[in-house]
Design a protein around this motif. Structure first.
Motif, PDB file in Angstrom:
ATOM      1  N   GLY A  15     -39.919 -14.223  17.529  1.00 51.68           N
ATOM      2  CA  GLY A  15     -39.718 -15.321  18.585  1.00 51.68           C
ATOM      3  C   GLY A  15     -38.383 -14.923  18.928  1.00 51.68           C
ATOM      4  N   VAL A  16     -37.709 -14.462  20.152  1.00 52.25           N
ATOM      5  CA  VAL A  16     -36.480 -14.183  20.467  1.00 52.25           C
ATOM      6  C   VAL A  16     -36.203 -14.825  21.888  1.00 52.25           C
ATOM      7  CG1 VAL A  16     -36.301 -11.738  19.310  1.00 52.25           C
ATOM      8  CG2 VAL A  16     -37.356 -11.981  21.610  1.00 52.25           C
ATOM      9  N   GLY A  17     -36.114 -16.204  21.789  1.00 54.01           N
ATOM     10  CA  GLY A  17     -36.078 -17.151  22.963  1.00 54.01           C
ATOM     11  C   GLY A  17     -34.766 -17.370  22.837  1.00 54.01           C
ATOM     12  N   SER A  18     -34.377 -18.778  23.167  1.00 55.11           N
ATOM     13  CA  SER A  18     -32.786 -19.061  23.398  1.00 55.11           C
ATOM     14  C   SER A  18     -32.176 -18.893  22.061  1.00 55.11           C
ATOM     15  CB  SER A  18     -32.786 -20.498  24.040  1.00 55.11           C
ATOM     16  OG  SER A  18     -33.506 -21.452  23.008  1.00 55.11           O
ATOM     17  N   LEU A  19     -32.946 -19.248  21.032  1.00 51.48           N
ATOM     18  CA  LEU A  19     -31.988 -19.018  19.719  1.00 51.48           C
ATOM     19  C   LEU A  19     -32.404 -17.716  19.012  1.00 51.48           C
ATOM     20  CD1 LEU A  19     -30.468 -20.253  17.226  1.00 51.48           C
ATOM     21  CD2 LEU A  19     -32.414 -21.617  16.614  1.00 51.48           C
ATOM     22  N   GLY A  20     -33.677 -17.354  19.142  1.00 44.78           N
ATOM     23  CA  GLY A  20     -33.729 -16.355  18.421  1.00 44.78           C
ATOM     24  C   GLY A  20     -33.254 -14.859  18.927  1.00 44.78           C
ATOM     25  N   GLN A  21     -32.945 -14.688  20.312  1.00 43.59           N
ATOM     26  CA  GLN A  21     -32.127 -13.892  20.675  1.00 43.59           C
ATOM     27  C   GLN A  21     -30.787 -13.753  19.982  1.00 43.59           C
ATOM     28  OE1 GLN A  21     -30.149 -14.236  24.571  1.00 43.59           O
ATOM     29  NE2 GLN A  21     -30.919 -16.438  24.415  1.00 43.59           N
ATOM     30  N   HIS A  22     -30.094 -14.786  19.672  1.00 50.29           N
ATOM     31  CA  HIS A  22     -29.117 -14.652  18.598  1.00 50.29           C
ATOM     32  C   HIS A  22     -29.161 -14.276  17.143  1.00 50.29           C
ATOM     33  CE1 HIS A  22     -26.368 -16.267  21.762  1.00 50.29           C
ATOM     34  NE2 HIS A  22     -27.513 -17.363  21.979  1.00 50.29           N
ATOM     35  N   HIS A  23     -30.452 -14.546  16.709  1.00 48.60           N
ATOM     36  CA  HIS A  23     -30.601 -13.904  15.346  1.00 48.60           C
ATOM     37  C   HIS A  23     -30.560 -12.348  15.599  1.00 48.60           C
ATOM     38  CE1 HIS A  23     -32.315 -17.390  12.576  1.00 48.60           C
ATOM     39  NE2 HIS A  23     -32.087 -17.987  13.961  1.00 48.60           N
TER      40      HIS A  23
END
Length: 332
Positions: free
Chosen positions: A16-24
């Protein structure tokens, strides 16, 4: 649970690389001793963007991602946490699951049971535990008597699959549980729904067996963001802004001295600088980067993380109790 070879990198992925996952994904790609392997993402456009940016692989299934990784961040909507976590654990991955650990206690129990079965770490993404403010509080807070917390945010559709208690207040619930270190004795809650099907504004009073009381207020209908907490104990009180990573303390001895000066008229009560505030030195940092660095270090060393499944489950249990009280009051 075996340690990873000292010369090897921890192979990490993100589900899951949505709004938060992209920062992970961004942080894993930058951490030393970490190999950012790839992602599982249902949105084709976002998946292509992240893979191009970080030169990683998009996996077609969770099982394939799990087989290629030592550790994975689960950054999907809360109601999907169990569905995503179980196949990753079965594949042998250690997990960082964004808060709350799951949408229900039954789901959380199944995830934690699977972690025990496969001898895997589960760290829960209570990110404020890695805020430099929290590091100071953990060292300085001793037997707190009263805690107040206010967490406000503008409305956004993201996160509304759960109410504001599970979305926002659970951050402060986790902090309070860590600081107080006492069983919960009583909870009293109120809340209202304004634009979503669940509560958008909530307040909870939590009384602990050791006598400490915490008053938590949260809203996702604010015009501005606020993340503040005050902790009162015999030596004085701490006031902190988690968002700005700043704060001050007021010692009881200083307050008594100030009160004496007020009585004798040797201080101007209208002078705000006369209040004996002491700034707290805080070394600022990005909490998510600190959280993921801790997670990967825990995986490499096969050690239990700071915010493990037990604390994540306890915070969820308190949050669900608050949510159920609010909903029961609406139906009465």
């Amino acid at each position: 649970m075996a340690e990873i070879d000292a010369n090897a990198s921890v192979r990490c992925g993100v589900a899951g690389v949505g709004s938060l996952g992209q920062h992970h994904a961004r942080i894993y790609a930058s951490l030393p001793k970490v190999e950012f392997v790839g992602i599982f993402e249902t949105d084709d456009v976002r998946a292509a963007e992240i893979c191009a940016k970080h030169n990683c692989v998009r996996f077609d299934t969770l099982e394939a991602l799990g087989a290629a990784c030592d550790a994975v961040s689960v950054v999907v909507p809360t109601d999907l946490h169990e569905r995503v976590a179980l196949p990753l654990l079965a594949a042998g991955c250690h997990l960082l699951i964004e808060k709350p650990i799951c949408a229900s206690l039954a789901e959380a129990e199944r995830v934690l049971a699977a972690a025990r079965e496969h001898d895997r770490i589960v760290q829960v993404g209570h990110i404020e535990h890695f805020n430099p403010v929290m590091s100071f509080l953990e060292k300085e807070v001793v037997a707190p008597k009263f805690i107040t917390a206010e967490r406000l945010a503008p409305f956004t559709p993201r996160g509304t699959e759960v109410g504001v208690v599970l979305d926002l207040m659970i951050h402060d619930i986790g902090i309070v549980l860590q600081l107080v270190q006492s069983p919960v004795k009583k909870i009293e809650s109120v809340g209202v729904s304004l634009v979503s099907k669940t509560e958008d504004i909530a307040n909870a009073r939590i009384e602990f067996e050791n006598g400490c009381v915490a008053n938590l207020s949260t809203s996702r209908m604010s015009l501005k963001k606020v993340r503040e907490m005050r902790v009162f104990q015999e030596s004085g009180y701490f006031s902190f802004d988690f968002m700005r990573q700043s704060g001050h303390l007021v010692r009881t001895t200083g307050l008594l001295d100030y009160a004496g000066k007020l009585r004798t008229g040797t201080v101007d009560p209208q002078d705000p600088t006369a209040v004996p505030l002491e700034p707290v030195p805080i070394e600022k940092g990005e909490p998510l980067a600190l959280e993921l660095a801790h997670f990967t270090a825990s995986v490499a060393a096969a050690s239990q993380p700071k915010v493990g499944g037990a604390l994540g489950r306890q915070a969820l249990e308190v949050a669900i109790t608050i949510t159920e009280q609010i909903r029961a009051a609406k139906q009465a």
